[in-house]
Design an enzyme around this catalytic site. Structure first.
Site, PDB file in Angstrom:
ATOM      1  CG  ASP A  25      -0.296   0.091   2.526  1.00  0.00           C
ATOM      2  OD1 ASP A  25       0.956   0.061   2.562  1.00  0.00           O
ATOM      3  OD2 ASP A  25      -0.997   0.176   3.551  1.00  0.00           O
ATOM      4  CG  ASP A  98       8.201   8.501  19.776  1.00  0.00           C
ATOM      5  OD1 ASP A  98       8.030   9.417  20.604  1.00  0.00           O
ATOM      6  OD2 ASP A  98       8.948   8.596  18.786  1.00  0.00           O
ATOM      7  CG  ASP A 199       7.161  14.033  20.777  1.00  0.00           C
ATOM      8  OD1 ASP A 199       8.056  13.918  19.921  1.00  0.00           O
ATOM      9  OD2 ASP A 199       6.235  14.860  20.687  1.00  0.00           O
ATOM     10  CD  GLU A 255      11.983  15.699  20.673  1.00  0.00           C
ATOM     11  OE1 GLU A 255      12.305  16.052  19.535  1.00  0.00           O
ATOM     12  OE2 GLU A 255      10.808  15.752  21.069  1.00  0.00           O
ATOM     13  CG  HIS A 328      11.463  11.461  13.423  1.00  0.00           C
ATOM     14  ND1 HIS A 328      12.120  11.314  14.632  1.00  0.00           N
ATOM     15  CD2 HIS A 328      10.322  12.120  13.709  1.00  0.00           C
ATOM     16  CE1 HIS A 328      11.400  11.866  15.587  1.00  0.00           C
ATOM     17  NE2 HIS A 328      10.296  12.361  15.056  1.00  0.00           N
ATOM     18  CG  ASP A 329      11.811  15.603  14.482  1.00  0.00           C
ATOM     19  OD1 ASP A 329      10.870  15.286  13.738  1.00  0.00           O
ATOM     20  OD2 ASP A 329      11.759  15.562  15.728  1.00  0.00           O
TER      21      ASP A 329
HETATM   22  O1  TEU Z   1       9.809  17.049  17.940  1.00  0.00           O
HETATM   23  C1  TEU Z   1       9.874  18.179  18.735  1.00  0.00           C
HETATM   24  C2  TEU Z   1      10.714  19.197  18.204  1.00  0.00           C
HETATM   25  O2  TEU Z   1      11.442  19.814  18.939  1.00  0.00           O
HETATM   26  C3  TEU Z   1      10.583  19.388  16.741  1.00  0.00           C
HETATM   27  O3  TEU Z   1       9.408  20.056  16.502  1.00  0.00           O
HETATM   28  C4  TEU Z   1      11.689  20.120  16.189  1.00  0.00           C
HETATM   29  O4  TEU Z   1      11.756  21.403  16.732  1.00  0.00           O
HETATM   30  C5  TEU Z   1      11.502  20.221  14.728  1.00  0.00           C
HETATM   31  O5  TEU Z   1      11.042  19.001  14.237  1.00  0.00           O
HETATM   32  C6  TEU Z   1      12.807  20.522  14.082  1.00  0.00           C
HETATM   33  O6  TEU Z   1      12.585  20.741  12.753  1.00  0.00           O
HETATM   34  C7  TEU Z   1       8.941  16.059  18.315  1.00  0.00           C
HETATM   35  C8  TEU Z   1       8.920  14.978  17.270  1.00  0.00           C
HETATM   36  O7  TEU Z   1      10.181  14.382  17.198  1.00  0.00           O
HETATM   37  C9  TEU Z   1       8.459  15.545  15.978  1.00  0.00           C
HETATM   38  O8  TEU Z   1       8.516  14.622  14.934  1.00  0.00           O
HETATM   39  C10 TEU Z   1       7.050  16.026  16.181  1.00  0.00           C
HETATM   40  O9  TEU Z   1       6.606  16.677  15.015  1.00  0.00           O
HETATM   41  C11 TEU Z   1       6.925  16.979  17.354  1.00  0.00           C
HETATM   42  O10 TEU Z   1       7.622  16.544  18.509  1.00  0.00           O
HETATM   43  C12 TEU Z   1       5.484  17.093  17.776  1.00  0.00           C
HETATM   44  O11 TEU Z   1       5.075  15.898  18.347  1.00  0.00           O
HETATM   45 CA    CA Z   2       1.971  -1.266   4.202  1.00  0.00          CA
END
Ligand code: TEU
Ligand code: CA
Length: 557
Positions: A25, A98, A199, A255, A328-329
């Protein structure tokens, strides 16, 4: 220092949407992870941190949760989860979940109730305020653009959302909220999971007055000083620790946006009252500026060394560090601090890995980092999926703060989507990630950069990571040794030592494509040194050394 498994572990982060799609998918899923468990075993990691897999309307790819005890349909079922957990445990791999509890989704039943009326039993689960002169209660901007407040006509009031309007902030000052969260955590622990990545846990306690913040380029106030490390955050985490964490054998990592070393000593104190460790952001924010993260500035090595050294030495013997370049950020560190040209990609990927993995703390590997995956040549705004990137484009370009072409370049360099394109498994269509249409484009370089190719070649980035992980398991000096920085002013070399019980490691990393000269530090002269690992075949510890492009070596004395 007390020796514990989580200090000796290496963690691998999986972003499930982009890891492996088992049913065509176009979206990665839990069965896809189970299929790849032997790959992770081969890499040698100890723990998987799983980005959110809970039920979610996906406004922020699962960081907006509508049911903490259910699995997102895209990812499979609770039975699939249990099978994945068992497959990991069979191989001695632990699973860290998470935990996103600064906010929920606006579709969570608590919020659905909360917004109904001012006297609803769930009203105080969230942060509601009256408007001021027909406007928002204060000037705070959301992390994902626009104001941090959303007006709700049903009760003529505003709710706070530090992230998207579909991510209302929970009110941690309400003891019922804490009870609900701790119960839910306990439920997962009973299921047999092995820890939590929490988070933005540093944001859960807000200064009650919610004062206006300093106005930035986007016209909104900065909430940072009033929410980061807020008044009751340590009290709440100690309560969480007493009521849940201390009753299980877990890995816990917070975090912590806005965390300082002083605060980290409380969050991650070795006395174990709160969490095991935190993710700090100082080294990631070194290239930030007036328009927040949006620019093309390069991180200066001298500043990077200063920041990382501060964290290494200040926490030594007091608290525990986490070590990361990627998640991932963040865009791919290889494209930010290394060199992703075909000539230097592999050698600089190995150099960055050496530099990080030889430090004190628990290292985190983000999916694809072990292959030397790079940033992505996104062409147009339609190529992006990330709410932060898309909203920032509209806000900053719309306001005329940055012109469209420039902002596209900034997105290409800094967008979180750089880390979120599919894992590159092989050179078949869609990199072997899916047999359908992937939810986000595949990096076109998958024909050259993929797991199958690297697994078949001894000198690949994959096997280099495998060796770094094995070395950490075999050498207590890498886990527990004292850290000392050498050559603080050098603009291209990052050199440091680690020392434990009379054994010393000398780590030298060339962050440039030019040759760099370095003399063996006096303390080692005349001593016999051996090579623990290096990214060139013939690196040797000599009195006068010339480090080649992105050369990295660890010598043991
Ligand atoms: O990230 C928190 C955070 O500090 C981020 O928003 C960061 O400032 C930004 O991504 C940098 O570009 C956590 C998670 O890791 C993120 O994926 C989420 O979007 C966010 O919290 C809200 O849950
Ligand atoms: Ca799938």
């Amino acid at each position: 220092m007390e020796r514990t498994w989580w200090k000796e572990a290496v963690v691998y982060q999986i972003y499930p949407r982009s890891f492996n799609d088992s049913n065509g998918d176009g979206i990665g899923d839990l069965n896809g992870i189970t299929e790849k468990m032997d790959y992770l075993k081969k890499l040698g990691i100890d723990v998987i941190w799983l980005s959110p897999v809970y039920e979610s309307p996906n406004d922020d790819n699962g960081y907006d949760i509508s049911n903490y005890r259910g699995i997102m349909k895209d990812f499979g079922t609770m039975e699939d989860f249990d099978r994945m957990l068992a497959a990991a445990h069979e191989r001695g791999i632990r699973i860290v979940m998470d935990l996103v509890v600064n906010h929920t989704s606006d579709e969570h039943p608590w919020f659905v109730e909360s917004r109904k009326s001012k006297d609803n039993p769930y009203r105080d689960y969230y942060i509601w305020r009256e408007g001021k002169n027909g406007k928002e209660p204060n000037n705070w901007g959301s992390c994902f653009s626009g104001p941090a407040w959303e007006y709700d006509g049903q009760t003529d009031m505003y709710y706070l959302h530090l992230f998207s309007r579909k991510q209302p902030d929970l009110n941690w000052d309400n003891p019922k909220v804490r009870d609900e969260v701790f119960d839910m955590m306990d439920w997962w622990c009973q299921k047999g999971i092995d820890g939590f990545r929490m988070d933005v846990i540093s944001l859960i306690s807000k200064v009650p007055e919610l004062p206006d913040g300093k106005v930035g380029k986007n016209g909104y106030g900065d909430y940072g000083p009033y929410v980061c490390n807020g008044p009751h955050v340590h009290e709440y985490l100690q309560e969480m620790n007493r009521r849940v964490l201390s009753r299980y054998d877990l890995l816990t990592v917070g975090e912590c946006s806005g965390v300082t070393v002083e605060e980290a000593k409380k969050y991650a104190s070795l006395d174990g009252k709160e969490l095991n460790m935190v993710f700090q952001f100082e080294h990631m924010d070194l290239d930030g500026g007036e328009t927040f993260k949006w620019n093309e500035r390069k991180i200066k090595l001298t500043e990077l060394k200063q920041v990382l050294t501060k964290w290494q030495t200040s926490l030594m013997g007091k608290a525990w560090n986490s070590l990361y370049w990627c998640n991932h950020d963040q865009p791919r560190m290889l494209s930010r601090l290394g060199n992703d040209s075909p000539q230097y990609r592999e050698v600089s990927a190995k150099m960055l890995a050496t530099c990080l993995h030889m430090m004190q703390g628990t290292p985190y590997v983000y999916q694809g980092e072990e292959l030397g995956m790079t940033n992505v040549p996104f062409q147009t705004l339609e190529d992006f999926r990330d709410i932060e990137s898309i909203n920032a484009y509209h806000e900053l370009v719309g306001q005329g703060v940055i012109d469209g072409d420039t902002m596209m370049r900034y997105l290409r360099y800094k967008s979180r989507d750089n880390a979120r394109t599919p894992m590159q498994w092989n050179d078949s269509e869609n990199a072997g990630f899916t047999e359908g249409t992937p939810w986000i484009m595949v990096n076109p370089n998958y024909k050259e950069i993929n797991a199958e190719e690297e697994l078949a070649r001894e000198d690949s980035v994959f096997y280099y990571y495998q060796k770094l992980i094995r070395l950490r398991h075999e050498n207590p000096v890498i886990v527990y040794g004292d850290y000392k920085l050498l050559l603080p002013e050098h603009e291209a070399l990052y050199a440091y030592t680690r020392e434990l019980d009379g054994e010393t490691l000398l780590v030298i990393c060339n962050f440039s494509s030019e040759e760099q000269k370095m003399d063996l530090p006096e303390e080692f002269s005349g001593k016999e040194g051996t090579v623990l690992i290096s990214n060139y075949e013939d690196s040797r510890p000599e009195e006068h050394m010339t480090l080649r492009a992105y050369e990295a070596a660890v010598y043991r004395f």
